[in-house]
Design an enzyme around this catalytic site. Structure first.
Site, mmCIF file in Angstrom:
data_model
loop_
_atom_site.group_PDB
_atom_site.id
_atom_site.type_symbol
_atom_site.label_atom_id
_atom_site.label_comp_id
_atom_site.label_asym_id
_atom_site.label_seq_id
_atom_site.Cartn_x
_atom_site.Cartn_y
_atom_site.Cartn_z
ATOM 1 N N GLU A 284 -4.814 -1.540 6.356
ATOM 2 C CA GLU A 284 -4.141 -0.229 6.352
ATOM 3 C C GLU A 284 -4.340 0.520 7.658
ATOM 4 O O GLU A 284 -3.504 1.326 8.053
ATOM 5 C CB GLU A 284 -4.679 0.630 5.192
ATOM 6 C CG GLU A 284 -3.706 0.725 4.045
ATOM 7 C CD GLU A 284 -4.153 1.628 2.910
ATOM 8 O OE1 GLU A 284 -3.581 1.461 1.828
ATOM 9 O OE2 GLU A 284 -5.040 2.486 3.081
ATOM 10 N N HIS A 305 -13.064 -25.967 -0.795
ATOM 11 C CA HIS A 305 -12.391 -26.991 -1.609
ATOM 12 C C HIS A 305 -10.972 -26.582 -1.970
ATOM 13 O O HIS A 305 -10.344 -27.194 -2.829
ATOM 14 C CB HIS A 305 -13.236 -27.274 -2.861
ATOM 15 C CG HIS A 305 -14.598 -27.788 -2.508
ATOM 16 N ND1 HIS A 305 -14.925 -29.119 -2.487
ATOM 17 C CD2 HIS A 305 -15.715 -27.135 -2.091
ATOM 18 C CE1 HIS A 305 -16.188 -29.270 -2.096
ATOM 19 N NE2 HIS A 305 -16.681 -28.070 -1.849
ATOM 20 N N LYS A 419 6.722 3.135 -2.997
ATOM 21 C CA LYS A 419 6.656 4.211 -3.984
ATOM 22 C C LYS A 419 8.023 4.857 -4.152
ATOM 23 O O LYS A 419 8.464 5.112 -5.269
ATOM 24 C CB LYS A 419 5.642 5.276 -3.530
ATOM 25 C CG LYS A 419 4.208 4.835 -3.608
ATOM 26 C CD LYS A 419 3.296 6.008 -3.267
ATOM 27 C CE LYS A 419 1.879 5.536 -2.998
ATOM 28 N NZ LYS A 419 1.048 6.550 -2.381
HETATM 29 O O1 PA5 Z 1 -6.820 4.611 2.140
HETATM 30 C C1 PA5 Z 1 -6.015 5.308 1.551
HETATM 31 O O2 PA5 Z 1 -5.758 6.474 1.909
HETATM 32 C C2 PA5 Z 1 -5.289 4.797 0.321
HETATM 33 O O3 PA5 Z 1 -5.609 3.489 0.027
HETATM 34 C C3 PA5 Z 1 -5.648 5.652 -0.874
HETATM 35 O O4 PA5 Z 1 -7.029 5.637 -1.046
HETATM 36 C C4 PA5 Z 1 -4.981 5.160 -2.153
HETATM 37 O O5 PA5 Z 1 -3.603 5.122 -2.000
HETATM 38 C C5 PA5 Z 1 -5.326 6.073 -3.319
HETATM 39 O O6 PA5 Z 1 -4.986 7.389 -3.001
HETATM 40 P P1 PA5 Z 1 -5.514 8.617 -3.819
HETATM 41 O O7 PA5 Z 1 -6.985 8.701 -3.680
HETATM 42 O O8 PA5 Z 1 -4.838 9.796 -3.216
HETATM 43 O O9 PA5 Z 1 -5.102 8.388 -5.246
#
Ligand code: PA5
Length: 446
Positions: A284, A305, A419
């Protein structure tokens, strides 16, 4: 201040030339300074850098809440996804004795939309008392929102509205978001994920620490580990031994030579979820603007394996980062046998860890010989303190690495695309024209 994590990059020397490595190292050092001074891209989300400095003294409320919940019910369901899930899960799986009876059982929800998973969870919860810890920084993420609705309904039917309040804890933004508003109106105990700490860097906030404390582990030791690593690598940019700089520089030197997939390798199955956390952190943070090393993971020797063949002889764009764990907790020696029909008599009398380490050595040499550069990150043992050091090291190296790549390591704009489509296809008001376009697209592709 001590540092218990070390790095060895000798295994990349025949793949990345040293002058390129040195010039990237110089950039990494400059990027560390930028991070520290808060002058780089996304600097409004660099609160995690100094979180360890105050976290050590901020664990009391989290520990008190964990004690209250543990006394109240034998099970807690932790609801969250992504950065609000993977850090705590990684720690708990790493520290967990898989066969020991649990004083308190932690279950997870909201990290998937699987109906079967959640239905099975509810069936289990029918027969037990439980708490819910719901974690969402934004407070609007669909998966945990759905799971929390379902669980709240279930709990209401079991306990009634008045009694359920003390069984729910919300970890979210300090001021805004649907979860924040609900927690305030229902009177749930709450903890805050600070504004300047993004999800994947939030393991040291209550998002990671409350589940860890609930599972019975030492959050103070984890926080101390993070702090010791922070003092070593965050402040140590002029130190040629700065392991965060070295790791960030090494992986980018390899990327520059076409090694575009990094595989995190461990030889302890308890670290499988740590790799999931690491994949989110790096994927990310770096995968944007058409750039980024693809983070993958394997668990050896199990996956030797299954994936070993590809790694040894497949397309040559892979490199490995191996987590070497020096010591194990238990002593288990391979017994002798009179007939030696399995042919492993030469291993009799050796500890399994010695065999595991020899497998690791042999694999590393084979992979380097086969054209796979290997970085080794070593830790003394798997405990809260060492995991704290390891996770801070990876976080800092990731941020430096993102800056070397020229991206903002603290945003995730691409996560929104699925989303939007999902909301449109589910009929969210305001998404009507998008829905028509997507449904046409689906028909065209049938
Ligand atoms: O790293 C990030 O920002 C994302 O992976 C969020 O943690 C994830 O989408 C969950 O978001 P939230 O804590 O707002 O529900």
């Amino acid at each position: 201040m001590k540092q218990t994590i070390s790095i060895n990059i000798k295994g990349i020397s025949s793949f990345a030339d040293s002058s390129a490595l040195n010039s990237i190292r110089a950039r990494a050092i400059a990027n560390l300074k930028t991070l520290r001074e808060g002058t780089g891209r996304g600097s409004e989300f660099t609160g995690w850098l100094r979180l360890p400095d105050r976290a050590v003294s901020e664990t009391t409320a989290v520990r008190a809440c964990a004690a209250r919940l543990r006394a109240q019910a034998p099970v807690t369901v932790v609801v969250g996804i992504g950065g609000s899930y993977l850090g705590s899960r990684a720690l708990i799986e790493a520290l967990n004795d898989p066969f020991a009876p649990k004083e308190h059982t932690l279950l997870f929800a909201g990290h998937t939309l699987s109906e079967d998973y959640h239905a099975a969870l509810l069936r289990f919860l029918d027969g037990t008392e439980y708490n819910i810890v719901v974690i969402s920084k934004s407070g609007t993420t669909t998966e945990p929102a759905i799971a929390f609705r379902v669980l709240r309904d279930h709990m209401r039917n079991k306990l009634g509205t008045a009694a359920m309040k003390s069984h729910i804890v919300a970890i979210t933004d300090a001021r805004r978001g649907a979860l924040h508003d609900l927690a305030v109106s229902e009177g749930y105990e709450t903890f805050v994920i600070p504004d300047d700490v993004g999800g994947r860097y939030s393991v040291l906030t209550p998002a990671g620490m409350l589940p860890l404390a609930l599972a019975g582990y030492h959050i103070d030791a984890f926080a101390r580990g993070m702090l010791d690593m922070a003092l070593s690598v965050r402040e140590g940019n002029d130190n040629p031994e700065n392991i965060a700089v070295t790791y960030a520089a090494a992986r980018n030197a390899l990327y520059g030579r076409g090694y575009s997939t990094e595989i995190l390798v461990s030889y302890e199955p308890s670290l499988v979820f740590l790799a999931e956390w690491w994949k989110q952190l790096y994927g990310e943070s770096e995968g944007k603007e058409g750039k980024g090393i693809f983070p993958a993971s394997v668990s050896f020797t199990t996956d030797l394996h299954s994936m070993g063949q590809y790694i040894q002889q497949g397309e040559r764009k892979l490199f490995e980062t191996v987590i070497h764990v020096a010591d194990s907790y238990h002593r288990l020696v391979v017994p002798g046998a009179t007939d030696n029909s399995d042919g492993i008599g030469f291993i009799a009398g050796k500890r399994m860890t010695e065999v595991n380490h020899k497998a690791e050595d042999g694999t590393r040499i084979a992979h380097i010989d086969g054209g796979v550069p290997v970085i080794v990150v070593s830790m003394e043992r798997i405990d809260e303190y060492n995991l704290g050091q390891l996770m801070y090291f990876f976080e800092l190296a990731c941020a430096i690495s993102g800056y070397i790549l020229g991206v903002n390591p603290f945003d995730q704009p691409g996560v929104e695309s699925y989303k939007k489509n999902m909301f449109a296809l589910l009929g969210k008001p305001g998404f009507e024209s998008e829905r028509a376009r997507l449904e046409q697209d689906l028909r065209d592709k049938e």
